[in-house]
Write an enzyme that holds these catalytic residues in place. Structure first.
Site, short mmCIF file in Angstrom:
data_model
loop_
_atom_site.label_atom_id
_atom_site.label_comp_id
_atom_site.label_asym_id
_atom_site.label_seq_id
_atom_site.Cartn_x
_atom_site.Cartn_y
_atom_site.Cartn_z
N ASN A 9 -19.87 -31.98 -0.10
CA ASN A 9 -18.61 -31.23 -0.07
C ASN A 9 -18.55 -30.41 -1.35
OD1 ASN A 9 -16.04 -30.26 -0.05
ND2 ASN A 9 -15.02 -32.25 -0.23
N LYS A 11 -16.48 -28.28 -2.25
CA LYS A 11 -15.12 -27.94 -2.68
C LYS A 11 -15.06 -26.45 -3.05
CE LYS A 11 -14.44 -32.75 -3.82
NZ LYS A 11 -13.73 -33.77 -4.56
N HIS A 93 -9.02 -34.25 3.85
CA HIS A 93 -9.45 -34.62 2.50
C HIS A 93 -8.21 -34.88 1.65
CE1 HIS A 93 -11.24 -34.52 -1.46
NE2 HIS A 93 -12.40 -34.71 -0.89
N GLU A 95 -7.49 -34.06 -1.21
CA GLU A 95 -7.02 -32.90 -1.96
C GLU A 95 -6.14 -32.00 -1.07
OE1 GLU A 95 -10.90 -31.76 -3.34
OE2 GLU A 95 -10.94 -33.55 -4.60
N GLU A 164 -12.57 -42.38 1.39
CA GLU A 164 -12.60 -41.83 0.03
C GLU A 164 -11.41 -42.35 -0.76
OE1 GLU A 164 -15.20 -38.00 -0.11
OE2 GLU A 164 -13.09 -37.48 0.02
N GLY A 170 -14.02 -37.78 -8.20
CA GLY A 170 -14.15 -36.94 -9.38
C GLY A 170 -13.82 -37.66 -10.68
N SER A 208 -17.31 -40.37 -6.30
CA SER A 208 -18.25 -40.59 -7.41
C SER A 208 -19.55 -41.23 -6.97
CB SER A 208 -17.59 -41.41 -8.53
OG SER A 208 -16.48 -40.71 -9.07
P1 13P Z 1 -16.88 -36.74 -6.12
O1 13P Z 1 -18.23 -37.14 -5.56
O2 13P Z 1 -16.95 -35.60 -7.07
O3 13P Z 1 -16.14 -37.93 -6.65
O4 13P Z 1 -16.02 -36.20 -4.87
C1 13P Z 1 -15.95 -36.96 -3.73
C2 13P Z 1 -15.28 -36.16 -2.68
O5 13P Z 1 -14.09 -35.87 -2.77
C3 13P Z 1 -16.07 -35.70 -1.54
O6 13P Z 1 -15.29 -35.18 -0.53
#
Ligand code: 13P
Length: 246
Positions: A9, A11, A93, A95, A164, A170, A208
């Site tokens: 992903n 982002k 997601h 976010e 997640e 992150g 992560s």
């Molecule tokens: P990270 O791997 O940067 O923690 O992000 C995970 C994520 O949100 C994947 O959709």
């Protein structure tokens, strides 16, 4: 036996030059012994499709509209995505739930719209740190998944689910393999009650995931791959995770 699926992903990261380098690094490292996909920002979807043509690396989007068409400025429909040959779309997601106030029902409607166009939704669920500390993890992920199961009905077996934990995204704070497996087992049990295909469904872990923790996470019985953020932006790291999953 389920095949692992590793999804990058990206982002809101990327540029023509960075994408070309990243995709070249991934395709050069094939073959992988698992399914591999990248979910790229909308403007780069068609160039990703071109760069990945002829390879078995799949591509997808990071969101879609629940509507088929109309006066929805800024939105992208699943019909548009399917015209390009889009294989996956991430929906729900954290976010998007957090910054765009997406409800469980909207996420479910997006998943349904995607499946109707032959695009596999990757449905994200996960609890915040406050919810985990309050002992609400199970209730939260069950509520999030239940809206999708209910809306997809007999098609529920066709989605991919991604667990997640929001506190692990992150932050470098990865869930332990045992913590992740416990939630994955709950999700699998919930899927089993809803669809005869639950044993064949891929449930991904995200938060992560890196080359150094991928092996122990992927060794868990109900973890069938990863949804990778930061580590998906560096070809050597992403490739190492794909190899761990192969
Ligand atoms: P990270 O791997 O940067 O923690 O992000 C995970 C994520 O949100 C994947 O959709």
């Amino acid at each position: 036996m389920r095949k692992n699926l590793i999804v990058g992903n990206w982002k809101m990261h990327g540029s023509h030059a960075a994408n070309a380098e990243l995709l070249a690094g991934i395709t050069a490292a094939r073959p992988f012994g698992c399914d591999v996909a990248v979910c790229v920002p909308f403007p780069y979807l068609s160039e990703a499709a071109v760069a990945l043509a002829g390879s078995d690396v799949r591509w997808g989007a990071q969101d879609c509209s629940a509507h088929a068409q109309g006066a929805y400025t800024g939105e992208v429909s699943v019909g548009m995505l399917s015209e390009f040959g889009c294989r996956y779309v991430i929906v729900g997601h954290s976010e998007r739930r957090q910054y765009h106030a997406e409800s469980d029902q909207l996420v479910a409607d997006k998943a349904k719209a995607a499946l109707a166009k032959g695009i596999t939704p990757i449905v994200c669920v996960g609890e915040t740190l406050a919810q985990r500390e309050a002992g609400e993890t199970e209730a939260v992920v069950k509520r999030q998944l239940s809206a999708v199961i209910h809306t997809l009905a007999h098609c529920a077996g066709e989605m991919v689910v991604a667990y997640e934990p929001v506190w692990a995204i992150g932050t470098g704070k990865v869930a332990t393999p045992e913590q992740a497996q416990a939630v994955h087992a709950l999700l699998r049990a919930q899927l089993k009650a809803a669809t005869p295909h639950a044993d064949a469904m891929q449930i991904l872990y995200g938060g992560s995931m890196k080359p150094d923790n991928a092996v122990s996470l992927l060794a868990q019985a109900d973890i069938d791959g990863g949804l990778i953020g930061g580590a998906a932006l560096k070809a050597p790291d992403f490739v190492a995770i794909c190899r761990a999953a192969g």
